[in-house]
Every structure is written in structure tokens, then in C-alpha cells.
Design a protein around this motif. Structure first.
Motif, PDB file in Angstrom:
ATOM      1  N   SER A   1      70.938  73.120  41.371  1.00 34.19           N
ATOM      2  CA  SER A   1      71.181  73.763  40.081  1.00 34.19           C
ATOM      3  C   SER A   1      70.223  73.237  39.018  1.00 34.19           C
ATOM      4  CB  SER A   1      72.627  73.530  39.642  1.00 34.19           C
ATOM      5  OG  SER A   1      73.534  74.137  40.536  1.00 34.19           O
ATOM      6  N   ALA A   2      70.017  71.916  39.026  1.00 28.53           N
ATOM      7  CA  ALA A   2      69.090  71.321  38.060  1.00 28.53           C
ATOM      8  C   ALA A   2      67.672  71.820  38.293  1.00 28.53           C
ATOM      9  CB  ALA A   2      69.144  69.797  38.157  1.00 28.53           C
ATOM     10  N   ARG A   7      74.276  70.507  45.634  1.00 25.65           N
ATOM     11  CA  ARG A   7      74.354  71.684  44.765  1.00 25.65           C
ATOM     12  C   ARG A   7      73.950  71.344  43.333  1.00 25.65           C
ATOM     13  NH1 ARG A   7      77.093  76.146  46.663  1.00 25.65           N
ATOM     14  NH2 ARG A   7      78.044  75.920  48.725  1.00 25.65           N
ATOM     15  N   ALA A   8      74.304  70.162  42.885  1.00 25.52           N
ATOM     16  CA  ALA A   8      73.928  69.742  41.537  1.00 25.52           C
ATOM     17  C   ALA A   8      72.410  69.621  41.414  1.00 25.52           C
ATOM     18  CB  ALA A   8      74.611  68.429  41.182  1.00 25.52           C
ATOM     19  N   ARG A  23      78.368  68.372  46.989  1.00 29.70           N
ATOM     20  CA  ARG A  23      78.405  68.515  45.526  1.00 29.70           C
ATOM     21  C   ARG A  23      77.110  68.024  44.899  1.00 29.70           C
ATOM     22  NH1 ARG A  23      78.845  65.886  41.078  1.00 29.70           N
ATOM     23  NH2 ARG A  23      78.823  63.881  42.166  1.00 29.70           N
ATOM     24  N   LEU A  32      66.839  74.678  39.669  1.00 33.03           N
ATOM     25  CA  LEU A  32      66.782  76.088  39.278  1.00 33.03           C
ATOM     26  C   LEU A  32      66.637  76.224  37.771  1.00 33.03           C
ATOM     27  CD1 LEU A  32      67.009  79.076  39.984  1.00 33.03           C
ATOM     28  CD2 LEU A  32      69.505  78.856  39.858  1.00 33.03           C
ATOM     29  N   VAL A  33      67.387  75.428  37.028  1.00 31.91           N
ATOM     30  CA  VAL A  33      67.292  75.468  35.567  1.00 31.91           C
ATOM     31  C   VAL A  33      65.892  75.082  35.112  1.00 31.91           C
ATOM     32  CG1 VAL A  33      68.090  74.375  33.445  1.00 31.91           C
ATOM     33  CG2 VAL A  33      69.744  75.082  35.179  1.00 31.91           C
ATOM     34  N   THR A  52      63.421  77.919  36.073  1.00 29.60           N
ATOM     35  CA  THR A  52      63.609  79.086  35.201  1.00 29.60           C
ATOM     36  C   THR A  52      63.039  78.830  33.818  1.00 29.60           C
ATOM     37  OG1 THR A  52      65.620  79.688  36.410  1.00 29.60           O
ATOM     38  CG2 THR A  52      65.316  80.653  34.224  1.00 29.60           C
TER      39      THR A  52
END
Length: 213
Positions: free
Chosen positions: A44-45, A40-41, A37, A47-48, A51
Motif C-alpha cells: 500500500s505504501a 499489504r502495508a 498484514r 502504491l501511494v 501514484t
């Protein structure tokens, strides 16, 4: 005979029963799930953040290229020479969601049509671009890209009938119809013979993208 003072004291405050095998496996599974978890967190951070940085960088690049396009707008003979560069620059940054690009698109299309109608080959952007077979192929590719940008604007946005068709419709009709290219008399005969095929190829390519739907 017996000295109780030397007996080791046992502290039972933290005592707990020994974990069973199933409890050890369950705890290990929970720990793996938590690590996954957290991984993945972090992804995700990241990737944000990536981007967002790309969005900011692209926005800055588009702003720079738009400013260059605006500063390099020319007319007449100068436009005939600069047309491929100006068109490519606008096509690179054009966004239908950007209101300021509407004016840029219409200006470019008007300039292209006006230049292509010139009887003077030295001020005709199309005739200059098609001075060779390679140039004619590049012209055909540019026409396809310009028409593709025109597609969402072929029908007027308002219900009221405009005084004249949208410039995008006029440009699409012209750029896809080699029979309307009066400037072909100013290019080598071998190149002129290729132009109808190039125009037909553009129609077929756009048709595959849904123009004929």
C-alpha cells in the motif's frame, strides 16, 4: 558420601508449560497473519508513493506541454499548417478541471472555425488536412476528439442567457456536419466523396458515448 555442591542447579524463573499442538498452530496462524498484514502495508505504501510520483510527473509534463502550446499559438496561414499539431497537443493535456484550459480550448476552437471558413485553400486548415484520403481520416478523428472535449460545455454554465451560443456548441455543430464544410471544393473529388461518411461515423461514435442520450 553425598556431595550436593556438584548437583546442577535448575532455574525455574523462565519455566513455562510446553505448548500444545493447537497452541502451536494458533501461534503460527497469528504469525502468518502478521506477516501478511505487513506485506499489504508495504504494498500500500509503495502504491501511494508510485501514484504520487506519477501524478507529479504528469503534472510537470502537462505544464511543459501547455507552455509549448502557448508559445506556438499562431494565426492565419501559419495556423492552417500547425492546426493538427496544436490540436493534438492541447487534447493531450486538456483537463476540464483546469481553469486555464478553458481559454486554450476556446482559442483553438475559434481558430479552427475561422480557418475552416477561409475561401483560400492555402490558409484553410481543414482543406490542407484533407488533401488525401488518409489525411481526411485523421481530420475526422481529430473532429471527434475536439467534439468530445466540447461536450461538457454545450450549455452555458450561468443561468443568464449569453449573447451568443458557446463556441463549443458552434464547433460541435460544424465539425459533425459535412454539409457545412464549404472547403470540400478545394480537396480531390475522391476525398470529398468520403467526407460525409467520415462525419456520419463521428456522429455514430459520439452517439455510442452518450451524445444522443
Amino acid at each position: 558420601m553425598f556431595d550436593d555442591s556438584k548437583r546442577k542447579a535448575v532455574d525455574l524463573r523462565g519455566a513455562s508449560k510446553k505448548e500444545s499442538k493447537s497452541e502451536i498452530l494458533a501461534r503460527a496462524q497469528r504469525e502468518r497473519a502478521e506477516r501478511e498484514r505487513q506485506r499489504r502495508a508495504r504494498l500500500s505504501a509503495l502504491l501511494v508513493q508510485t501514484t504520487f510520483r506519477k501524478h507529479v510527473d504528469m503534472s510537470q509534463l502537462r505544464a511543459t506541454l501547455r507552455a509549448q502550446f502557448d508559445s506556438e499559438r499562431v494565426e492565419g496561414l501559419a495556423f492552417a499548417q500547425a492546426a493538427p499539431v496544436l490540436a493534438s497537443r492541447l487534447l493531450l493535456v486538456h483537463q476540464h478541471s483546469e481553469p486555464s484550459d478553458d481559454e486554450r480550448r476556446r482559442w483553438l476552437l475559434h481558430a479552427v472555425l475561422q480557418s475552416a471558413a477561409s475561401p483560400d485553400p492555402s490558409s484553410n486548415a481543414a482543406a490542407i488536412a484533407c488533401a488525401s484520403a488518409e489525411g481526411a481520416q485523421r481530420w475526422g478523428h481529430l473532429c471527434r476528439r475536439l467534439v468530445h472535449v466540447c461536450l461538457p460545455h454545450l450549455v452555458p454554465a450561468s443561468a443568464a442567457a449569453p449573447a451568443e451560443p458557446p463556441i463549443e456548441l458552434a464547433a460541435a455543430n460544424y465539425l459533425l456536419d459535412a454539409s457545412r464544410w464549404s472547403w470540400t471544393a478545394h480537396v480531390p473529388a475522391a476525398v470529398a466523396a468520403l467526407l460525409p461518411t467520415i462525419a456520419s461515423s463521428s456522429v455514430l461514435s459520439l452517439g455510442r458515448r452518450g451524445l444522443d442520450a
